[in-house]
Design a protein around this motif. Sequence first.
Motif, PDB file in Angstrom:
ATOM      1  N   GLU A 137       0.830  -1.204   0.000  1.00 41.17           N
ATOM      2  CA  GLU A 137       0.000   0.000   0.000  1.00 41.17           C
ATOM      3  C   GLU A 137       0.869   1.261   0.000  1.00 41.17           C
ATOM      4  O   GLU A 137       0.418   2.342   0.359  1.00 41.17           O
ATOM      5  N   GLY A 138       2.122   1.114  -0.443  1.00 47.67           N
ATOM      6  CA  GLY A 138       3.083   2.200  -0.327  1.00 47.67           C
ATOM      7  C   GLY A 138       2.918   3.308  -1.343  1.00 47.67           C
ATOM      8  O   GLY A 138       2.279   3.147  -2.386  1.00 47.67           O
ATOM      9  N   GLY A 139       3.533   4.453  -1.010  1.00 43.52           N
ATOM     10  CA  GLY A 139       3.490   5.616  -1.880  1.00 43.52           C
ATOM     11  C   GLY A 139       4.837   6.323  -1.941  1.00 43.52           C
ATOM     12  O   GLY A 139       5.699   6.144  -1.078  1.00 43.52           O
ATOM     13  N   ILE A 140       5.015   7.114  -2.983  1.00 44.56           N
ATOM     14  CA  ILE A 140       6.226   7.907  -3.188  1.00 44.56           C
ATOM     15  C   ILE A 140       5.827   9.366  -3.328  1.00 44.56           C
ATOM     16  O   ILE A 140       4.954   9.699  -4.146  1.00 44.56           O
ATOM     17  N   LEU A 141       6.427  10.222  -2.537  1.00 43.80           N
ATOM     18  CA  LEU A 141       6.229  11.651  -2.706  1.00 43.80           C
ATOM     19  C   LEU A 141       7.525  12.253  -3.237  1.00 43.80           C
ATOM     20  O   LEU A 141       8.579  12.088  -2.633  1.00 43.80           O
ATOM     21  N   ALA A 142       7.432  12.929  -4.377  1.00 45.82           N
ATOM     22  CA  ALA A 142       8.593  13.569  -4.982  1.00 45.82           C
ATOM     23  C   ALA A 142       8.320  15.055  -5.153  1.00 45.82           C
ATOM     24  O   ALA A 142       7.244  15.440  -5.611  1.00 45.82           O
ATOM     25  N   CYS A 143       9.304  15.878  -4.791  1.00 46.10           N
ATOM     26  CA  CYS A 143       9.153  17.324  -4.896  1.00 46.10           C
ATOM     27  C   CYS A 143      10.489  17.932  -5.303  1.00 46.10           C
ATOM     28  O   CYS A 143      11.515  17.639  -4.679  1.00 46.10           O
ATOM     29  N   HIS A 144      10.482  18.765  -6.366  1.00 49.24           N
ATOM     30  CA  HIS A 144      11.732  19.309  -6.884  1.00 49.24           C
ATOM     31  C   HIS A 144      11.565  20.729  -7.416  1.00 49.24           C
ATOM     32  O   HIS A 144      10.531  21.084  -7.993  1.00 49.24           O
ATOM     33  N   TRP A 145      12.612  21.515  -7.222  1.00 51.20           N
ATOM     34  CA  TRP A 145      12.764  22.870  -7.738  1.00 51.20           C
ATOM     35  C   TRP A 145      12.801  22.820  -9.260  1.00 51.20           C
ATOM     36  O   TRP A 145      13.406  21.926  -9.849  1.00 51.20           O
ATOM     37  N   LEU A 146      12.165  23.778  -9.927  1.00 51.70           N
ATOM     38  CA  LEU A 146      12.057  23.739 -11.378  1.00 51.70           C
ATOM     39  C   LEU A 146      13.075  24.600 -12.112  1.00 51.70           C
ATOM     40  O   LEU A 146      13.174  24.527 -13.331  1.00 51.70           O
ATOM     41  N   HIS A 147      13.826  25.399 -11.406  1.00 51.24           N
ATOM     42  CA  HIS A 147      14.805  26.257 -12.063  1.00 51.24           C
ATOM     43  C   HIS A 147      16.152  25.537 -12.201  1.00 51.24           C
ATOM     44  O   HIS A 147      16.441  24.609 -11.441  1.00 51.24           O
ATOM     45  N   PRO A 148      16.981  25.951 -13.139  1.00 55.43           N
ATOM     46  CA  PRO A 148      18.291  25.302 -13.311  1.00 55.43           C
ATOM     47  C   PRO A 148      19.156  25.430 -12.054  1.00 55.43           C
ATOM     48  O   PRO A 148      19.094  26.430 -11.340  1.00 55.43           O
ATOM     49  N   ILE A 149      19.956  24.405 -11.792  1.00 50.02           N
ATOM     50  CA  ILE A 149      20.890  24.401 -10.668  1.00 50.02           C
ATOM     51  C   ILE A 149      22.290  24.192 -11.234  1.00 50.02           C
ATOM     52  O   ILE A 149      22.542  23.206 -11.933  1.00 50.02           O
ATOM     53  N   GLU A 150      23.164  25.104 -10.936  1.00 52.46           N
ATOM     54  CA  GLU A 150      24.514  25.043 -11.482  1.00 52.46           C
ATOM     55  C   GLU A 150      25.215  23.749 -11.065  1.00 52.46           C
ATOM     56  O   GLU A 150      25.202  23.365  -9.897  1.00 52.46           O
ATOM     57  N   GLY A 151      25.802  23.073 -12.024  1.00 51.80           N
ATOM     58  CA  GLY A 151      26.545  21.847 -11.752  1.00 51.80           C
ATOM     59  C   GLY A 151      25.719  20.580 -11.854  1.00 51.80           C
ATOM     60  O   GLY A 151      26.276  19.478 -11.847  1.00 51.80           O
ATOM     61  N   CYS A 152      24.402  20.712 -11.951  1.00 54.59           N
ATOM     62  CA  CYS A 152      23.533  19.533 -12.025  1.00 54.59           C
ATOM     63  C   CYS A 152      23.263  19.170 -13.477  1.00 54.59           C
ATOM     64  O   CYS A 152      23.010  20.032 -14.315  1.00 54.59           O
ATOM     65  N   SER A 153      23.295  17.881 -13.776  1.00 50.26           N
ATOM     66  CA  SER A 153      23.083  17.426 -15.148  1.00 50.26           C
ATOM     67  C   SER A 153      21.609  17.267 -15.493  1.00 50.26           C
ATOM     68  O   SER A 153      21.261  17.044 -16.651  1.00 50.26           O
ATOM     69  N   GLN A 154      20.734  17.367 -14.485  1.00 47.22           N
ATOM     70  CA  GLN A 154      19.290  17.277 -14.705  1.00 47.22           C
ATOM     71  C   GLN A 154      18.609  18.456 -14.026  1.00 47.22           C
ATOM     72  O   GLN A 154      19.153  19.039 -13.088  1.00 47.22           O
ATOM     73  N   ASP A 155      17.390  18.753 -14.496  1.00 46.54           N
ATOM     74  CA  ASP A 155      16.568  19.725 -13.776  1.00 46.54           C
ATOM     75  C   ASP A 155      15.322  19.018 -13.239  1.00 46.54           C
ATOM     76  O   ASP A 155      15.118  17.818 -13.459  1.00 46.54           O
ATOM     77  N   GLY A 156      14.479  19.766 -12.541  1.00 46.65           N
ATOM     78  CA  GLY A 156      13.313  19.172 -11.898  1.00 46.65           C
ATOM     79  C   GLY A 156      12.352  18.517 -12.872  1.00 46.65           C
ATOM     80  O   GLY A 156      11.775  17.471 -12.581  1.00 46.65           O
ATOM     81  N   ARG A 157      12.182  19.130 -14.043  1.00 43.91           N
ATOM     82  CA  ARG A 157      11.258  18.539 -15.019  1.00 43.91           C
ATOM     83  C   ARG A 157      11.780  17.198 -15.534  1.00 43.91           C
ATOM     84  O   ARG A 157      11.009  16.252 -15.721  1.00 43.91           O
ATOM     85  N   GLN A 158      13.076  17.114 -15.763  1.00 37.90           N
ATOM     86  CA  GLN A 158      13.652  15.845 -16.218  1.00 37.90           C
ATOM     87  C   GLN A 158      13.532  14.773 -15.136  1.00 37.90           C
ATOM     88  O   GLN A 158      13.255  13.602 -15.434  1.00 37.90           O
TER      89      GLN A 158
END
Length: 199
Positions: A137-158
Amino acid sequence: MSLSPEYFEQLFSASEDPWSFRTRWYEKRKREVTLASLVRQRYARIFEPACANGELSALLAERCDELLCQDINETAVKLARHRLREYGNVRVEHARMPGDWPDGYFDLIVLSEVGYFLDAGEWAQVIEQTQLSLSPEGGILACHWLHPIEGCSQDGRQVHAALETLLPLHRLVRHEEPDFILEYWSRQPTSLDLAETNH
């Protein structure tokens, strides 16, 4: 590529609250939106990787019987342990995703502000491990910033696009604002709270 442990060490060396979780209204409000998006009043076991200094963890601790928190940074682990010292149902570990994934099953896994610190391959591993660790009966909650973050290869939408592609689960909640996206995925097609009563 994923960001190195040294990146987070520099952040926590400069401040005990590098993202201003304690002081910014944006962060406080986002935590409240997060809690309001949980479809169950209470969970047996919650896992929160990348807990940082434990501000969200303190609120999650009040919604479960057992909370496991992890972080890659030793300073963050110490801060989280201090922040959560009054909660007997919480354990905080020093660990790195995806290699140090815990054993057992969880009713809720919270992936908050973590996906873009990993490369696409590591994030896919985390998604796979997450679904394998969910209770029936488990669930996953995911929450992420949508603006670019320097040094990160992905953004929130990806990050959230990968969740949608790779999770064979039901999406019960989707909340998007100009600054962040939050989604709740569940093994069950409907909320389990319909028959739940207050205690």
